[in-house]
Design a protein around this motif. Structure first.
Motif, PDB file in Angstrom:
ATOM      1  N   GLU A 124       6.615   8.765   0.139  1.00 48.67           N
ATOM      2  CA  GLU A 124       7.247   7.898  -0.851  1.00 48.67           C
ATOM      3  C   GLU A 124       6.241   7.635  -1.982  1.00 48.67           C
ATOM      4  OE1 GLU A 124      10.087   4.352  -0.076  1.00 48.67           O
ATOM      5  OE2 GLU A 124       8.087   3.487  -0.212  1.00 48.67           O
ATOM      6  N   PRO A 125       6.629   7.856  -3.240  1.00 50.50           N
ATOM      7  CA  PRO A 125       5.689   7.598  -4.336  1.00 50.50           C
ATOM      8  C   PRO A 125       5.407   6.091  -4.471  1.00 50.50           C
ATOM      9  CG  PRO A 125       7.523   8.974  -5.073  1.00 50.50           C
ATOM     10  CD  PRO A 125       7.903   8.416  -3.734  1.00 50.50           C
ATOM     11  N   ARG A 126       4.124   5.757  -4.493  1.00 50.31           N
ATOM     12  CA  ARG A 126       3.712   4.358  -4.646  1.00 50.31           C
ATOM     13  C   ARG A 126       2.524   4.273  -5.579  1.00 50.31           C
ATOM     14  NH1 ARG A 126       4.581   0.923   0.994  1.00 50.31           N
ATOM     15  NH2 ARG A 126       6.741   1.578   1.231  1.00 50.31           N
ATOM     16  N   VAL A 127       2.321   3.103  -6.150  1.00 49.66           N
ATOM     17  CA  VAL A 127       1.151   2.896  -6.999  1.00 49.66           C
ATOM     18  C   VAL A 127       0.609   1.491  -6.750  1.00 49.66           C
ATOM     19  CG1 VAL A 127       2.548   2.096  -8.972  1.00 49.66           C
ATOM     20  CG2 VAL A 127       0.262   3.037  -9.374  1.00 49.66           C
ATOM     21  N   LYS A 128      -0.698   1.396  -6.759  1.00 49.80           N
ATOM     22  CA  LYS A 128      -1.347   0.103  -6.576  1.00 49.80           C
ATOM     23  C   LYS A 128      -1.460  -0.539  -7.958  1.00 49.80           C
ATOM     24  CE  LYS A 128      -3.398  -2.188  -3.245  1.00 49.80           C
ATOM     25  NZ  LYS A 128      -2.264  -3.103  -3.394  1.00 49.80           N
ATOM     26  N   VAL A 129      -0.776  -1.660  -8.141  1.00 46.82           N
ATOM     27  CA  VAL A 129      -0.747  -2.317  -9.446  1.00 46.82           C
ATOM     28  C   VAL A 129      -1.897  -3.319  -9.571  1.00 46.82           C
ATOM     29  CG1 VAL A 129       0.652  -3.768 -10.976  1.00 46.82           C
ATOM     30  CG2 VAL A 129       1.749  -1.985  -9.607  1.00 46.82           C
ATOM     31  N   SER A 130      -2.165  -4.033  -8.489  1.00 46.30           N
ATOM     32  CA  SER A 130      -3.310  -4.952  -8.487  1.00 46.30           C
ATOM     33  C   SER A 130      -3.827  -5.093  -7.059  1.00 46.30           C
ATOM     34  CB  SER A 130      -2.909  -6.319  -9.049  1.00 46.30           C
ATOM     35  OG  SER A 130      -1.988  -6.940  -8.170  1.00 46.30           O
ATOM     36  N   GLY A 131      -4.993  -5.706  -6.936  1.00 44.03           N
ATOM     37  CA  GLY A 131      -5.608  -5.833  -5.610  1.00 44.03           C
ATOM     38  C   GLY A 131      -6.611  -4.719  -5.407  1.00 44.03           C
ATOM     39  N   SER A 132      -7.389  -4.847  -4.344  1.00 44.18           N
ATOM     40  CA  SER A 132      -8.488  -3.902  -4.157  1.00 44.18           C
ATOM     41  C   SER A 132      -7.973  -2.534  -3.719  1.00 44.18           C
ATOM     42  CB  SER A 132      -9.493  -4.470  -3.150  1.00 44.18           C
ATOM     43  OG  SER A 132      -9.262  -3.976  -1.874  1.00 44.18           O
ATOM     44  N   GLY A 133      -8.754  -1.514  -4.083  1.00 42.37           N
ATOM     45  CA  GLY A 133      -8.451  -0.154  -3.638  1.00 42.37           C
ATOM     46  C   GLY A 133      -7.332   0.503  -4.419  1.00 42.37           C
ATOM     47  N   ALA A 134      -7.054   1.737  -4.049  1.00 38.87           N
ATOM     48  CA  ALA A 134      -5.991   2.510  -4.682  1.00 38.87           C
ATOM     49  C   ALA A 134      -5.202   3.213  -3.583  1.00 38.87           C
ATOM     50  CB  ALA A 134      -6.587   3.521  -5.647  1.00 38.87           C
ATOM     51  N   ILE A 135      -4.072   3.793  -3.955  1.00 38.79           N
ATOM     52  CA  ILE A 135      -3.179   4.384  -2.954  1.00 38.79           C
ATOM     53  C   ILE A 135      -3.873   5.561  -2.231  1.00 38.79           C
ATOM     54  CG2 ILE A 135      -1.940   6.107  -4.378  1.00 38.79           C
ATOM     55  CD1 ILE A 135      -0.110   3.426  -2.414  1.00 38.79           C
ATOM     56  N   PHE A 136      -3.600   5.728  -0.964  1.00 36.16           N
ATOM     57  CA  PHE A 136      -4.209   6.758  -0.101  1.00 36.16           C
ATOM     58  C   PHE A 136      -5.744   6.729  -0.154  1.00 36.16           C
ATOM     59  CE2 PHE A 136      -0.090   8.856  -1.502  1.00 36.16           C
ATOM     60  CZ  PHE A 136       0.616   8.402  -0.401  1.00 36.16           C
ATOM     61  N   PRO A 137      -6.344   5.583   0.174  1.00 39.05           N
ATOM     62  CA  PRO A 137      -7.811   5.474   0.123  1.00 39.05           C
ATOM     63  C   PRO A 137      -8.470   6.397   1.140  1.00 39.05           C
ATOM     64  CG  PRO A 137      -6.872   3.620   1.318  1.00 39.05           C
ATOM     65  CD  PRO A 137      -5.715   4.380   0.733  1.00 39.05           C
ATOM     66  N   GLY A 138      -9.569   7.002   0.725  1.00 44.04           N
ATOM     67  CA  GLY A 138     -10.299   7.895   1.624  1.00 44.04           C
ATOM     68  C   GLY A 138      -9.699   9.287   1.667  1.00 44.04           C
ATOM     69  N   THR A 139      -8.573   9.447   0.983  1.00 49.42           N
ATOM     70  CA  THR A 139      -7.929  10.760   1.002  1.00 49.42           C
ATOM     71  C   THR A 139      -7.911  11.341  -0.415  1.00 49.42           C
ATOM     72  OG1 THR A 139      -6.547   9.935   2.778  1.00 49.42           O
ATOM     73  CG2 THR A 139      -5.936  12.025   1.816  1.00 49.42           C
ATOM     74  N   ILE A 140      -7.216  10.646  -1.329  1.00 48.32           N
ATOM     75  CA  ILE A 140      -7.273  11.120  -2.716  1.00 48.32           C
ATOM     76  C   ILE A 140      -7.934  10.079  -3.622  1.00 48.32           C
ATOM     77  CG2 ILE A 140      -5.304  12.689  -2.516  1.00 48.32           C
ATOM     78  CD1 ILE A 140      -3.697  10.536  -4.062  1.00 48.32           C
ATOM     79  N   ASN A 141      -8.190   8.896  -3.091  1.00 43.07           N
ATOM     80  CA  ASN A 141      -8.924   7.874  -3.841  1.00 43.07           C
ATOM     81  C   ASN A 141     -10.098   7.385  -3.013  1.00 43.07           C
ATOM     82  OD1 ASN A 141      -7.638   7.325  -6.487  1.00 43.07           O
ATOM     83  ND2 ASN A 141      -5.827   6.983  -5.224  1.00 43.07           N
ATOM     84  N   LYS A 142     -11.058   6.764  -3.686  1.00 40.93           N
ATOM     85  CA  LYS A 142     -12.268   6.326  -2.980  1.00 40.93           C
ATOM     86  C   LYS A 142     -11.919   5.302  -1.905  1.00 40.93           C
ATOM     87  CE  LYS A 142     -15.802   7.457  -6.292  1.00 40.93           C
ATOM     88  NZ  LYS A 142     -14.957   8.211  -7.237  1.00 40.93           N
ATOM     89  N   VAL A 143     -12.772   5.264  -0.887  1.00 41.85           N
ATOM     90  CA  VAL A 143     -12.538   4.335   0.213  1.00 41.85           C
ATOM     91  C   VAL A 143     -12.757   2.908  -0.265  1.00 41.85           C
ATOM     92  CG1 VAL A 143     -13.346   3.552   2.463  1.00 41.85           C
ATOM     93  CG2 VAL A 143     -13.253   5.982   1.972  1.00 41.85           C
ATOM     94  N   LYS A 144     -11.737   2.099  -0.129  1.00 42.67           N
ATOM     95  CA  LYS A 144     -11.827   0.668  -0.426  1.00 42.67           C
ATOM     96  C   LYS A 144     -10.647   0.036   0.299  1.00 42.67           C
ATOM     97  CE  LYS A 144     -13.487  -2.884  -2.546  1.00 42.67           C
ATOM     98  NZ  LYS A 144     -14.764  -3.376  -2.017  1.00 42.67           N
TER      99      LYS A 144
END
Lengths: 137, 453
Positions: B92-112
């Protein structure tokens, strides 16, 4: 390779030549070259009744017993009596395999597919052998 | 002077702790943007409930991976005469609008750490990766007809990415390439929801243990043991990028999963593989939150694995039971992924957690043979006396041809659930239900069950 103080002598029972080629000389291998999936499980059961215990799960992999022709199981020789938890697990696995095979036998796959099945089966065993804990069991 | 400075420092320090304490409480606002149609467009965007996707940009993104020879994008909407096969993952397409980290951390975005702040989801849209991975598996999604009712993805607007690997690519590499492609495309499309006002906002909140216990002191403390597939090639799951087979059981705030902390690398059994979509939309977590504060106190999630090495099973089940005891749980729900080997983990977890005096309910699907008369699972324990069934994967179904095929039908007879003669000359299929993606998914995101009379 250091075997650790209480480590068991291990056997790999397999009908997968990729497993055989990779580990021959390193571990004792019971290679059932022409054997079926259930032949490997039956052989494993015989070893268990003769003082071995299961190191890996006999039904490793989500591929069904009437789908993949290949199976590899690692067992260890114990000095103790029959390991009943291994007996139960291998019997359950044989029951499950026969349940699937009763309704539909394993198809005659082409070489490409057979090769993929061998790769997956090898991967399941490789992950155990590289486990740092493997040498103390 | 010195004392004064120390004093100031101390006050500052306490202030900082106070602020951090507020952040620690994981509260996630999930903004649901309802998608009712998908179309190709010049720009990837959401306009009045329609998702427009730029095909060229998606293909360009996919081909950045040099393990992929070619890619195509096709759309599949509910009710169309379309069959998608073989399916690797659904996201399912999702996006992190606010808060720590980004979607799929440790996979396509940095670990947070994720799981707090605001996330937008394009509900009703998915990204489906399909095409040949290996010659013998994956599964089918029909967008209409009798097989459509068994899969949730006949009701979603699907952006299908059909990929072909370069010649001679090793199975491991291809699986990884396919996995990453799906996640990257889903994140790209998810961005389209960043500035869209959601149709609905659902707030999920779990407090740190002691505060959570205090919030509903009179309600039973319930946990969820989420077993992750982790047997090896094509049977893997990742938590913040960690391969689940090398992790030990751990605690997860339930909201973390909604931001893609867990992703699927499993492509084996179509009917009960937990796709990344199912991790993002875990129905057990969803339902436990619905009853959180009503008739139970949802404490959180214990993650564990399903390894091949029996010693790993021993350790993982010991630690799972220990964590449940430490959390002071009164009851747990356990779900598994897969059949056979994982059944042993399921039963070991059930037994050891029960022995701690904690009530256990299992959720799983069944493989009792076509007649339903054989044992449903490959292992059992006497403590396993409460189970919710998600259906029998061995049932035979027939479904007619579709006008359009996305992917290929070349592998129908070699998929799990298929057999020689499954694919008829007219394109219709006779196969076991397990060939349909998510038809008996063992966390309950389906419509099948079994009742005792």
């Amino acid at each position: 390779m250091h075997k650790g103080g209480t480590a068991l002598e291990k056997f790999i029972i397999t009908n997968n030549d990729k497993v055989y080629k990779k580990y021959k000389g390193k571990y004792k291998i019971v290679f059932l070259e022409k054997g079926s999936y259930t032949d490997v499980l039956n052989e494993t059961r015989d070893y268990i009744h003769n003082g071995c215990k299961l190191i890996t799960h006999p039904m490793a992999g989500s591929l069904k017993p009437n789908q993949t022709p290949y199976k590899s199981v690692i067992i260890g020789k114990t000095s103790e009596k029959t390991d009943y938890s291994s007996v139960i697990l291998i019997e359950n696995s044989l029951d499950a395999a026969n349940k699937f095979l009763k309704h539909k036998s394993t198809p005659k796959w082409n070489e490409k597919i057979l090769n993929d099945f061998k790769t997956v089966d090898l991967s399941l065993i490789e992950n155990v052998i590289v486990n740092p804990m493997f040498n103390i069991y | 002077m010195t004392i004064r400075y120390c004093f100031c420092y101390k006050i500052e320090y306490i202030d900082r702790i106070e602020i951090e304490k507020e952040v620690v409480i994981l509260k996630l606002e999930l903004g649901k943007i309802k998608i009712s149609d998908v179309q190709f467009g010049d720009k990837t965007e959401v306009v009045k409930g329609t998702l427009y996707v730029n095909k060229d940009e998606i293909i360009k993104l996919v081909l950045e991976d040099d393990r992929i020879l070619s890619a195509n994008v096709e759309l599949a909407r509910p009710g169309e005469s379309v069959r998608i096969a073989p399916v690797k993952d659904v996201i399912e397409p999702r996006v992190k609008v606010s808060g720590s980290g980004a979607i799929f951390p440790g996979t396509i975005n940095k670990v947070k750490e994720v799981g707090s702040g605001r996330t937008h989801a394009l509900v009703g849209a998915t990204v489906i990766t399909c095409g040949r991975i290996v010659g013998f598996q994956e599964g089918v999604i029909d967008m209409s007809g009798p097989a459509a009712k068994y899969t949730p993805f006949s009701e979603t607007n699907n952006v299908c990415i059909v990929i072909e690997p370069v010649e001679g690519l090793e199975t491991h590499d291809y699986e990884a390439a396919g996995r990453m492609v799906g996640l990257r495309v889903a994140a790209y499309i998810g961005e389209a929801g960043r500035n869209v006002e959601p149709d609905e906002i659902v707030t999920y909140e779990t407090k740190p243990l002691q505060e959570q216990v205090k919030q509903y002191p009179d309600l039973p403390k319930i946990g969820y043991i989420h077993m992750l597939q982790s047997q090896g090639l094509l049977h893997d799951t990742y938590y913040y990028g960690v391969d689940a087979k090398v992790m030990v059981p751990t605690f997860m705030y339930p909201t973390e999963i909604m931001d893609g902390a867990i992703i699927s690398g499993n492509c084996v059994a179509p009917c009960d593989k937990v796709t990344t979509f199912h991790h993002l939309n875990n129905p057990v977590i969803e339902d436990l939150y619905k009853r959180h504060g009503v008739d139970l106190n949802f404490i959180g999630v214990v993650l564990t694995n399903e390894n091949v090495f029996l010693a790993d099973k021993e350790r993982s089940s010991d630690m799972t039971a220990k964590l449940c005891e430490f959390l002071g749980l009164d009851g747990v729900i356990i779900t598994e992924e897969g059949y056979g080997n994982p059944d042993t983990d399921l039963m070991m977890n059930c037994r050891k957690v029960s022995q701690k005096g904690i009530k256990v309910v299992l959720i799983t699907d069944e493989f009792p043979g076509r007649d339903g008369k054989s044992q449903s699972l490959a292992d059992a324990t006497e403590e396993g006396d409460a189970l919710v069934s998600c259906g029998n994967g061995n049932v035979i179904i027939n479904f007619p041809p579709m006008e359009k095929v996305i992917g290929t039908l070349d592998f129908i007879e070699t998929m799990i659930g298929g057999y020689e003669g499954s694919l008829k000359p007219d394109g219709s299929i006779e196969a076991e239900l397990q060939i349909i993606i998510a038809s008996t998914i063992a966390n309950g995101y389906n419509k099948l069950s079994a009742k005792g009379y």
